[in-house]
Scaffold this motif. Structure first.
Motif, PDB file in Angstrom:
ATOM      1  N   VAL A 224      -4.732  -0.049   1.805  1.00 43.43           N
ATOM      2  CA  VAL A 224      -5.904  -0.249   0.945  1.00 43.43           C
ATOM      3  C   VAL A 224      -5.555  -1.130  -0.246  1.00 43.43           C
ATOM      4  O   VAL A 224      -6.294  -2.056  -0.608  1.00 43.43           O
ATOM      5  CB  VAL A 224      -6.458   1.114   0.469  1.00 43.43           C
ATOM      6  N   LEU A 225      -4.422  -0.864  -0.878  1.00 48.65           N
ATOM      7  CA  LEU A 225      -4.009  -1.636  -2.048  1.00 48.65           C
ATOM      8  C   LEU A 225      -3.741  -3.092  -1.681  1.00 48.65           C
ATOM      9  O   LEU A 225      -4.189  -4.010  -2.375  1.00 48.65           O
ATOM     10  CB  LEU A 225      -2.758  -0.999  -2.654  1.00 48.65           C
ATOM     11  N   ASP A 226      -3.038  -3.330  -0.605  1.00 48.62           N
ATOM     12  CA  ASP A 226      -2.721  -4.684  -0.154  1.00 48.62           C
ATOM     13  C   ASP A 226      -3.995  -5.468   0.126  1.00 48.62           C
ATOM     14  O   ASP A 226      -4.145  -6.634  -0.281  1.00 48.62           O
ATOM     15  CB  ASP A 226      -1.840  -4.605   1.087  1.00 48.62           C
ATOM     16  N   ALA A 227      -4.956  -4.835   0.831  1.00 54.40           N
ATOM     17  CA  ALA A 227      -6.204  -5.518   1.159  1.00 54.40           C
ATOM     18  C   ALA A 227      -7.038  -5.798  -0.082  1.00 54.40           C
ATOM     19  O   ALA A 227      -7.652  -6.865  -0.211  1.00 54.40           O
ATOM     20  CB  ALA A 227      -7.006  -4.661   2.142  1.00 54.40           C
ATOM     21  N   ALA A 228      -7.056  -4.855  -1.027  1.00 50.84           N
ATOM     22  CA  ALA A 228      -7.874  -5.025  -2.233  1.00 50.84           C
ATOM     23  C   ALA A 228      -7.345  -6.145  -3.121  1.00 50.84           C
ATOM     24  O   ALA A 228      -8.119  -6.869  -3.761  1.00 50.84           O
ATOM     25  CB  ALA A 228      -7.921  -3.718  -3.023  1.00 50.84           C
ATOM     26  N   LEU A 229      -6.024  -6.311  -3.165  1.00 46.98           N
ATOM     27  CA  LEU A 229      -5.425  -7.314  -4.053  1.00 46.98           C
ATOM     28  C   LEU A 229      -5.127  -8.627  -3.344  1.00 46.98           C
ATOM     29  O   LEU A 229      -4.736  -9.610  -3.981  1.00 46.98           O
ATOM     30  CB  LEU A 229      -4.135  -6.755  -4.668  1.00 46.98           C
ATOM     31  N   GLY A 230      -5.275  -8.633  -2.025  1.00 48.65           N
ATOM     32  CA  GLY A 230      -4.970  -9.855  -1.280  1.00 48.65           C
ATOM     33  C   GLY A 230      -3.495 -10.144  -1.179  1.00 48.65           C
ATOM     34  O   GLY A 230      -3.084 -11.298  -1.027  1.00 48.65           O
ATOM     35  N   GLY A 231      -2.672  -9.115  -1.262  1.00 49.23           N
ATOM     36  CA  GLY A 231      -1.223  -9.279  -1.197  1.00 49.23           C
ATOM     37  C   GLY A 231      -0.544  -8.597  -2.357  1.00 49.23           C
ATOM     38  O   GLY A 231      -1.144  -8.393  -3.417  1.00 49.23           O
ATOM     39  N   LEU A 232       0.716  -8.233  -2.151  1.00 52.93           N
ATOM     40  CA  LEU A 232       1.472  -7.518  -3.179  1.00 52.93           C
ATOM     41  C   LEU A 232       2.808  -8.199  -3.426  1.00 52.93           C
ATOM     42  O   LEU A 232       3.381  -8.847  -2.539  1.00 52.93           O
ATOM     43  CB  LEU A 232       1.731  -6.070  -2.722  1.00 52.93           C
ATOM     44  N   ALA A 233       3.317  -8.018  -4.643  1.00 50.44           N
ATOM     45  CA  ALA A 233       4.669  -8.487  -4.942  1.00 50.44           C
ATOM     46  C   ALA A 233       5.679  -7.627  -4.190  1.00 50.44           C
ATOM     47  O   ALA A 233       5.354  -6.535  -3.699  1.00 50.44           O
ATOM     48  CB  ALA A 233       4.921  -8.410  -6.450  1.00 50.44           C
TER      49      ALA A 233
END
Length: 309
Positions: A224-233
């Motif tokens: 969910v977090l990855d999809a909401a932000l469009g990618g993660l560090a």
């Protein structure tokens, strides 16, 4: 076998239900034979005497023979009726054995429940649901396997679980689902972290570019977090449970994004601080899942009902 027999065979098998009396009628005939009275048989079966007479006449028409001689002194089986009664007894005994076997299968099914759930649901929602289920089904042994959403799907599809719970964005392939609750992800830090003292909301871009303490790949929270932000560090630390992530954040290792369900106590005690975020929606659905086409039955169905309550 002649052509005539070949043609008649399938039709005969297909029409068996029309030519053989039902179990209720056969049980009535056995009661007449045992009691010597149509009225007594009717009382034992819990029906009226006219209804019993009608059922016997219907059976006689179906078989094409007279079964019972009725007189003011009672009811007596005809010779054909005595023969049919012997056959009926065997059929009823076989039906009773069938029913006992089916009941044994139900008891075996209902004696255990295998649940697989993603971490947040397993730790913060399922304990209450399972306590309520135990009150309804004290004889059902429940086993719970906690893992990420990918693991839950694997256990269901390999018949290692009867019911699953996931918190990802989508339903894994091969599973049907029902939404059972809603959740929200929030950013949390230790009180001493620089984000805990900021006056403005955190921008989504800054959150996405900051190394976070994250759950492992395959977890619903991370999806969910990855999809909401469009990618993660790149993760600061990668851990396999919500409890471990919380402990790392409390220790001051860095910020994390966790379920609101999981951090209520820590926020209330000021062991963690919530950091507002602007420009990103972190809501998600929590779902019950099961193999496609296999709607939950028995204890699994009851647990599913409790989650909706």
């Amino acid at each position: 076998m002649s052509n005539a027999d070949e043609q008649a065979g399938p039709a005969a098998v297909g029409s068996l239900g029309h030519r053989v009396p039902d179990l209720g009628a056969l049980e009535l005939l056995l009661a007449v034979a045992r009691l010597g009275s149509l009225g007594g048989a009717a009382r034992e079966m819990g029906i009226t005497q006219p209804a019993a007479s009608s059922r016997v006449r219907s059976m006689e028409r179906q078989l094409g023979v007279a079964l019972v001689d009725r007189s003011p002194r009672g009811s007596r089986l005809t010779d054909a009726g005595a023969l049919v009664t012997d056959w009926a007894r065997r059929i009823v005994e076989a039906a009773e054995a069938f029913d006992a076997g089916a009941q044994a299968l139900r008891v075996r099914r209902d004696s255990r429940l295998r649940v697989a759930a993603s971490m947040t649901i397993a730790e913060y929602l399922l304990p209450g649901w399972l306590l309520a289920l135990r009150a309804q089904r004290p004889d059902t042994a429940v086993s719970l396997h906690a893992g990420n959403s990918t693991v839950v799907a694997e256990r269901l599809l390999s018949d290692e679980a009867d019911l699953g719970f996931v918190e990802g964005l989508s339903v894994p392939a091969g599973l049907d689902s029902a939404v059972i609750a809603h959740d929200r992800l929030i950013v949390v830090t230790a009180p001493g972290h620089v984000w805990a003292r900021r006056r403005r909301s955190l921008a989504a871009e800054e959150l996405a570019s900051t190394p976070l303490i994250l759950r492992e790949k395959g977890s619903g929270t991370r999806q969910v977090l990855d999809a909401a932000l469009g990618g993660l560090a790149r993760p600061l630390i990668e851990l396999s449970s919500t409890t471990a992530v919380k402990a790392a954040v409390v220790s001051g290792a860095g910020p994390a994004v966790l379920s609101e369900l999981a951090v209520g106590e820590e926020l209330a005690m000021r062991r963690l601080v919530r950091v507002p975020v602007a420009g990103v929606a972190l809501a998600r659905d929590l779902r019950a899942v099961w193999p496609t086409g296999h709607r939950p039955t028995g204890p699994a169905r009851d647990l599913l009902s409790l989650t909706r309550g």
